[in-house]
Design a protein around this motif. Structure first.
Motif, PDB file in Angstrom:
ATOM      1  N   ALA A  99      -2.806 -47.482  -6.110  1.00 55.60           N
ATOM      2  CA  ALA A  99      -3.907 -47.375  -5.156  1.00 55.60           C
ATOM      3  C   ALA A  99      -4.518 -48.743  -4.899  1.00 55.60           C
ATOM      4  O   ALA A  99      -4.796 -49.506  -5.825  1.00 55.60           O
ATOM      5  N   GLY A 100      -4.701 -49.071  -3.626  1.00 56.93           N
ATOM      6  CA  GLY A 100      -5.325 -50.333  -3.252  1.00 56.93           C
ATOM      7  C   GLY A 100      -4.375 -51.498  -3.143  1.00 56.93           C
ATOM      8  O   GLY A 100      -4.755 -52.566  -2.652  1.00 56.93           O
ATOM      9  N   GLU A 101      -3.110 -51.323  -3.596  1.00 61.12           N
ATOM     10  CA  GLU A 101      -2.145 -52.411  -3.558  1.00 61.12           C
ATOM     11  C   GLU A 101      -1.070 -52.199  -2.502  1.00 61.12           C
ATOM     12  O   GLU A 101      -0.218 -53.073  -2.300  1.00 61.12           O
ATOM     13  N   PHE A 222       3.468 -41.888  -4.586  1.00 65.54           N
ATOM     14  CA  PHE A 222       3.497 -41.757  -6.039  1.00 65.54           C
ATOM     15  C   PHE A 222       2.712 -42.892  -6.679  1.00 65.54           C
ATOM     16  O   PHE A 222       2.995 -44.060  -6.439  1.00 65.54           O
ATOM     17  N   MET A 223       1.732 -42.513  -7.516  1.00 71.24           N
ATOM     18  CA  MET A 223       0.916 -43.479  -8.250  1.00 71.24           C
ATOM     19  C   MET A 223       1.031 -43.178  -9.746  1.00 71.24           C
ATOM     20  O   MET A 223       1.474 -42.101 -10.135  1.00 71.24           O
ATOM     21  N   GLY A 226      -0.437 -39.861 -10.882  1.00 73.03           N
ATOM     22  CA  GLY A 226       0.093 -38.673 -10.225  1.00 73.03           C
ATOM     23  C   GLY A 226       0.214 -38.905  -8.732  1.00 73.03           C
ATOM     24  O   GLY A 226      -0.325 -39.880  -8.189  1.00 73.03           O
ATOM     25  N   PRO A 227       0.905 -38.025  -8.022  1.00 67.30           N
ATOM     26  CA  PRO A 227       1.148 -38.235  -6.595  1.00 67.30           C
ATOM     27  C   PRO A 227      -0.014 -37.805  -5.705  1.00 67.30           C
ATOM     28  O   PRO A 227      -0.821 -36.947  -6.070  1.00 67.30           O
ATOM     29  N   LEU A 228      -0.072 -38.413  -4.546  1.00 66.88           N
ATOM     30  CA  LEU A 228      -0.967 -37.996  -3.470  1.00 66.88           C
ATOM     31  C   LEU A 228      -0.104 -37.553  -2.298  1.00 66.88           C
ATOM     32  O   LEU A 228       0.677 -38.342  -1.766  1.00 66.88           O
ATOM     33  N   ALA A 229      -0.233 -36.288  -1.907  1.00 69.47           N
ATOM     34  CA  ALA A 229       0.467 -35.776  -0.733  1.00 69.47           C
ATOM     35  C   ALA A 229      -0.525 -35.681   0.421  1.00 69.47           C
ATOM     36  O   ALA A 229      -1.644 -35.189   0.249  1.00 69.47           O
ATOM     37  N   ILE A 230      -0.136 -36.209   1.578  1.00 72.60           N
ATOM     38  CA  ILE A 230      -0.936 -36.123   2.806  1.00 72.60           C
ATOM     39  C   ILE A 230      -0.096 -35.346   3.809  1.00 72.60           C
ATOM     40  O   ILE A 230       0.931 -35.836   4.289  1.00 72.60           O
ATOM     41  N   PRO A 266      -8.751 -45.984  -1.243  1.00 70.17           N
ATOM     42  CA  PRO A 266      -7.738 -46.945  -1.694  1.00 70.17           C
ATOM     43  C   PRO A 266      -6.335 -46.352  -1.771  1.00 70.17           C
ATOM     44  O   PRO A 266      -5.350 -47.055  -1.509  1.00 70.17           O
ATOM     45  N   ALA A 267      -6.220 -45.074  -2.137  1.00 67.87           N
ATOM     46  CA  ALA A 267      -4.911 -44.432  -2.193  1.00 67.87           C
ATOM     47  C   ALA A 267      -4.473 -43.946  -0.818  1.00 67.87           C
ATOM     48  O   ALA A 267      -3.295 -44.051  -0.461  1.00 67.87           O
ATOM     49  N   PHE A 268      -5.400 -43.439  -0.039  1.00 67.59           N
ATOM     50  CA  PHE A 268      -5.090 -42.882   1.276  1.00 67.59           C
ATOM     51  C   PHE A 268      -4.713 -43.972   2.276  1.00 67.59           C
ATOM     52  O   PHE A 268      -3.803 -43.804   3.097  1.00 67.59           O
TER      53      PHE A 268
END
Length: 420
Positions: A99-101, A222-223, A226-230, A266-268
């Protein structure tokens, strides 16, 4: 409803219906409709009142329906009721990073134009799907919808099953089906054990409004935690499923909407412009559960009652609908041959059909989560190279797309879009 072709011991028995389904969630509703479409009589038992189930308030929940699942819903007459509220998923982009990178330069991109069948799947909100199911159930004379009622006991014998309700009523049936979730009372009362694994993650689920169009593209980022699904919804909205550690998720759940968006940003990222929460947010712990067996005497398990998997690939409901298609086909075909639909030999066909698929997908989602939900530099390098290789070979991409669309394996007729 006696069948003259049934064995003589079963003729003349008093049954309230051929099948009793405990659990009126999406899998239970789909199974009731599928069985009724094949001429079987069904009692569907739900602990919630119909008015509660029909409540149109949006709580953020949405489902990724694979193309094969859409075909099942079309075959049983439900899809037309949700088609205008379903968002096609035209592309899927899978990335890895922190996130953020920003994401890793290695990623996977799946486009529906690489297969001939059409969109890989559709995003549908719970409120639209549930209402369409209920309307279809209410119009079918083969289905008795018993609600609000709670099952407090069950018993089975060689010719049927009996369910006792909290109201004092009893229901006699040829076959009892548990569609009552990961903590299935039907399975527990039948002494069916289950394997359990806590992932140490909680899923945060919400609908997000955004400034820019999503163009039907689903994203999986994938972080380490855990993952973020949009996932695209109709209009300029997306559903998010954000897996975090239990501790971090509890903190995020306690934030107001504005603070939640600041933590999510940051993740989105900013590829969809300004974002905001629409509707309620909720969370649930992530775990893996597998029933030790799918059938018992006069009893069968379907959906989360049989298997609960990590949402990393969005296949939970699709896996349940595969169960629905397989069980409906096995039972309807058995009845047409004059067999007892609750016989051990009939139920064994369902377990033989579904056990390998459900176990394989459970292990695959477990493996993906362990591979991606960490910050190990060697694993990160390996998975990034793997994603780059998949993306570089069209044949590999198409195989992934067909798998995501639910078009592989031994598909029941309903998932092929054919009537029972």
């Amino acid at each position: 409803m006696d069948n003259p072709n049934q064995p003589s011991i079963l003729r003349g028995m008093n049954y309230d219906s051929d099948i009793a389904i405990v659990g009126g969630g999406l899998n239970g509703c789909a199974l009731a409709i599928a069985l009724a479409s094949g001429g079987l009589s069904v009692t569907l038992i739900d602990s919630l009142a119909v008015d509660t189930l029909k409540d149109d308030s949006f709580d953020g929940r949405s489902y990724a329906l694979a193309l094969a699942s859409k075909r099942l819903l079309s075959a049983v007459g439900v899809w037309d009721g949700i088609a205008t509220d379903a968002q096609p998923m035209l592309e899927i982009k899978v990335t890895d990073g922190r996130a953020g990178e920003g994401p890793s330069p290695f990623w996977m991109h799946f486009d529906h134009t690489e297969i001939e069948e059409g969109p890989m799947g559709f995003m549908v909100e719970d409120r639209h799907l549930r209402r369409a199911f209920l309307e279809r159930i209410a119009s079918d004379d083969h289905i008795i919808h018993v609600t609000p009622e709670t099952v407090i006991a069950q018993s089975v014998d060689q010719v049927g099953a009996t369910v006792s309700l909290a109201s004092g009523k009893t229901i006699r049936t040829r076959l009892l089906v548990g569609c009552d979730g990961r903590r299935s009372g039907v399975a527990e009362r039948a002494n069916i054990g289950r394997s359990f694994k806590d992932y140490g993650q909680t899923a945060l689920v919400a609908a997000i409004g955004h400034e820019l169009p999503h163009n039907g593209i689903a994203h999986q980022f994938f972080m380490p935690a855990g993952p973020l699904a949009i996932l695209p919804l109709t209009g300029n909205r997306s559903s998010i499923v954000w897996a975090e550690t239990h501790e971090r998720a509890a903190e995020l759940s306690g934030l107001d909407d504005d603070a939640f968006i600041e933590a999510l940003r940051p993740a989105f990222g900013d590829f969809l412009g300004n974002i905001h929460v629409t509707g309620a947010r909720f969370s649930y712990p992530l775990n893996l559960t597998l029933a030790d067996r799918l059938v018992d005497t006069r009893l069968v398990l379907v959906g989360d009652a049989a298997h609960g998997v990590h949402p990393i690939a969005g296949q939970g409901l699709n896996l349940g609908l595969r169960d629905v298609g397989a069980l409906a086909q096995v039972l309807v075909d058995a009845r047409r041959r004059g067999e007892d639909v609750g016989a051990d030999a009939v139920l064994a066909r369902y377990e033989d059909w579904r056990r390998f698929d459900t176990t394989t997908l459970a292990m695959a989602t477990n493996g993906f989560n362990e591979l991606f939900s960490n910050d190990n530099p060697l694993l990160r390098a390996g998975r990034d190279i793997g994603m780059g290789l998949v993306n570089a070979f069209p044949a590999l991409r198409r195989s992934f797309i067909r798998e995501a669309a639910g078009l592989t394996g031994d598909l029941p007729r309903l998932l092929q879009g054919r009537a029972l």
